[in-house]
Design a protein around this motif. Structure first.
Motif, PDB file in Angstrom:
ATOM      1  N   ASP A 155     -43.424 -35.986 -11.957  1.00 46.27           N
ATOM      2  CA  ASP A 155     -44.839 -36.170 -11.311  1.00 46.27           C
ATOM      3  C   ASP A 155     -44.934 -37.709 -11.050  1.00 46.27           C
ATOM      4  OD1 ASP A 155     -45.088 -33.494 -11.576  1.00 46.27           O
ATOM      5  OD2 ASP A 155     -46.508 -33.495 -13.362  1.00 46.27           O
ATOM      6  N   ILE A 184     -51.442 -37.214  -1.205  1.00 43.11           N
ATOM      7  CA  ILE A 184     -50.365 -36.994  -2.288  1.00 43.11           C
ATOM      8  C   ILE A 184     -50.197 -35.591  -2.387  1.00 43.11           C
ATOM      9  CG2 ILE A 184     -49.653 -37.715  -4.315  1.00 43.11           C
ATOM     10  CD1 ILE A 184     -51.008 -40.308  -4.067  1.00 43.11           C
ATOM     11  N   ASN A 185     -51.129 -35.000  -2.729  1.00 39.67           N
ATOM     12  CA  ASN A 185     -51.201 -33.613  -3.081  1.00 39.67           C
ATOM     13  C   ASN A 185     -50.754 -32.542  -1.939  1.00 39.67           C
ATOM     14  OD1 ASN A 185     -52.402 -33.922  -5.577  1.00 39.67           O
ATOM     15  ND2 ASN A 185     -54.391 -33.390  -4.955  1.00 39.67           N
ATOM     16  N   ALA A 234     -47.136 -32.904  -2.321  1.00 35.71           N
ATOM     17  CA  ALA A 234     -46.357 -32.374  -3.512  1.00 35.71           C
ATOM     18  C   ALA A 234     -46.436 -30.670  -3.092  1.00 35.71           C
ATOM     19  CB  ALA A 234     -47.444 -32.280  -4.785  1.00 35.71           C
ATOM     20  N   ASP A 235     -47.440 -30.184  -2.456  1.00 35.36           N
ATOM     21  CA  ASP A 235     -47.239 -28.604  -2.063  1.00 35.36           C
ATOM     22  C   ASP A 235     -46.154 -28.561  -1.035  1.00 35.36           C
ATOM     23  OD1 ASP A 235     -49.594 -28.242  -3.421  1.00 35.36           O
ATOM     24  OD2 ASP A 235     -50.875 -28.523  -1.760  1.00 35.36           O
ATOM     25  N   ALA A 247     -55.501 -39.206  -2.616  1.00 37.42           N
ATOM     26  CA  ALA A 247     -54.833 -37.882  -3.752  1.00 37.42           C
ATOM     27  C   ALA A 247     -54.843 -36.901  -2.904  1.00 37.42           C
ATOM     28  CB  ALA A 247     -56.178 -37.555  -4.633  1.00 37.42           C
ATOM     29  N   SER A 248     -55.820 -36.474  -1.894  1.00 36.28           N
ATOM     30  CA  SER A 248     -55.629 -35.371  -0.996  1.00 36.28           C
ATOM     31  C   SER A 248     -54.176 -35.382  -0.200  1.00 36.28           C
ATOM     32  CB  SER A 248     -56.703 -35.143  -0.123  1.00 36.28           C
ATOM     33  OG  SER A 248     -56.645 -36.012   1.022  1.00 36.28           O
ATOM     34  N   ASN A 303     -45.323 -39.008  -7.491  1.00 33.76           N
ATOM     35  CA  ASN A 303     -46.799 -39.715  -6.757  1.00 33.76           C
ATOM     36  C   ASN A 303     -46.805 -41.013  -6.582  1.00 33.76           C
ATOM     37  OD1 ASN A 303     -47.785 -37.182  -7.804  1.00 33.76           O
ATOM     38  ND2 ASN A 303     -48.726 -37.824  -9.519  1.00 33.76           N
ATOM     39  N   ASN A 356     -60.070 -40.218  -3.013  1.00 36.68           N
ATOM     40  CA  ASN A 356     -59.920 -39.051  -2.798  1.00 36.68           C
ATOM     41  C   ASN A 356     -58.887 -38.481  -1.510  1.00 36.68           C
ATOM     42  OD1 ASN A 356     -61.770 -38.288  -4.584  1.00 36.68           O
ATOM     43  ND2 ASN A 356     -63.722 -38.410  -3.311  1.00 36.68           N
ATOM     44  N   ARG A 388     -40.255 -32.950  -6.079  1.00 34.07           N
ATOM     45  CA  ARG A 388     -41.314 -33.243  -6.994  1.00 34.07           C
ATOM     46  C   ARG A 388     -40.754 -33.131  -8.530  1.00 34.07           C
ATOM     47  NH1 ARG A 388     -47.901 -31.966  -7.914  1.00 34.07           N
ATOM     48  NH2 ARG A 388     -48.299 -33.435  -9.424  1.00 34.07           N
ATOM     49  N   ARG A 415     -47.360 -42.166  -2.659  1.00 29.88           N
ATOM     50  CA  ARG A 415     -48.381 -42.828  -2.373  1.00 29.88           C
ATOM     51  C   ARG A 415     -48.039 -44.003  -1.281  1.00 29.88           C
ATOM     52  NH1 ARG A 415     -53.439 -44.788  -4.681  1.00 29.88           N
ATOM     53  NH2 ARG A 415     -53.290 -43.205  -6.038  1.00 29.88           N
TER      54      ARG A 415
END
Length: 258
Positions: A61, A45-46, A49-50, A42-43, A65, A39, A56, A69
């Motif tokens: 993707d 990495i997101n 991405a934002d 993932a947060s 990613n 989690n 990206r 990471r």
């Protein structure tokens, strides 16, 4: 178990579950820690991405990613404010061997990072353009006048077409018509609540950078003309004023005009 070892294990899937962890219901803490680790990764990495949506889109993707990471594992956040996470990402991309085939990628990331900074820059009162226009009409005042730029203003220059690549991914240009190898400079500023990105010439870029460094107007114009003999200071100042990029001016006598 200390905080450093916990954080290290949290970002590295190869590390075992930290010793000393206990689950309230007696279940295996390693399984629960693995879920928590996923989690967190993932947060982060997101969050990248934002901040870097065009990067990206340029790589896809899966590539993004994987690259993100590795960056997260190498450079964890130093602040709880994830909006600013990614300061080191452009440099990471530049040194990332799998991205070497896209030499413009790191500079596109620099441009996107400048957008984030512009969005979160401090607010300042609007300039009284009528008073500035009156002063600009007096040629004797111009050379020594200092212009203070809005905190959101940034210039990003590259050996690659970063402004056009960005515009193409906003639907403003046809990507097929963009030559990535063409050098470009981009102006980033927040006009009201909108962050604007526009392509500018090298003379304009040098002029704005000189103003940002505290140079008076005459010196900034001279710097720009040395790079681009066709530089037009009048139209550039009009452009900056229209975008709310000038917040204050100081006359050579030292009196400040808000």
């Amino acid at each position: 178990m200390n905080a450093d070892s916990f954080a290290h294990a949290l970002l590295d899937p190869e590390q075992p579950c930290p010793s000393g962890l206990r689950a309230w219901n007696g279940s295996d803490p390693a399984q629960r820690f693995a879920v928590y680790r996923n989690n967190v990764l993932a947060s982060l990495i997101n969050a990248l991405a934002d901040t870097f949506p065009v990067v990206r889109q340029l790589v896809g993707d899966e590539f993004f990613n994987g690259m993100a990471r590795l960056h997260v594992q190498a450079t964890p956040p130093r602040s709880p404010l994830l909006a600013f996470y990614g300061e080191d990402f452009p440099a990471f991309i530049r040194a990332f061997p799998p991205a070497s085939g896209l030499p413009y990628l790191a500079d596109v990331a620099r441009l996107e990072l400048a957008q984030v900074h512009a969005y979160h820059a401090a607010d300042l009162p609007a300039l009284d353009t009528a008073r500035l226009a009156a002063v600009l009409s007096d040629p004797e005042c111009l050379p020594g006048m200092q212009l203070r730029l809005h905190p959101s203003v940034a210039v990003v220059c590259s050996d690659h077409a970063i402004a056009s690549l960005w515009a193409a991914h906003q639907g403003l240009l046809d990507l097929a018509e963009v030559n990535p190898g063409q050098a470009e400079c981009a102006l980033v500023l927040r006009n009201g609540l909108e962050v604007e990105v526009s392509r500018i010439g090298t003379g304009t870029a040098a002029f704005i950078q000189a103003l940002a460094a505290g140079n008076p107007l005459g010196a900034a114009v001279g710097t720009a003309l040395a790079i681009d003999a066709g530089f037009d200071p009048g139209s550039t100042l009009a452009r900056l004023l229209a975008g709310g990029a000038i917040t204050r001016f100081t006359l050579h006598s030292g009196s400040q005009m808000p």
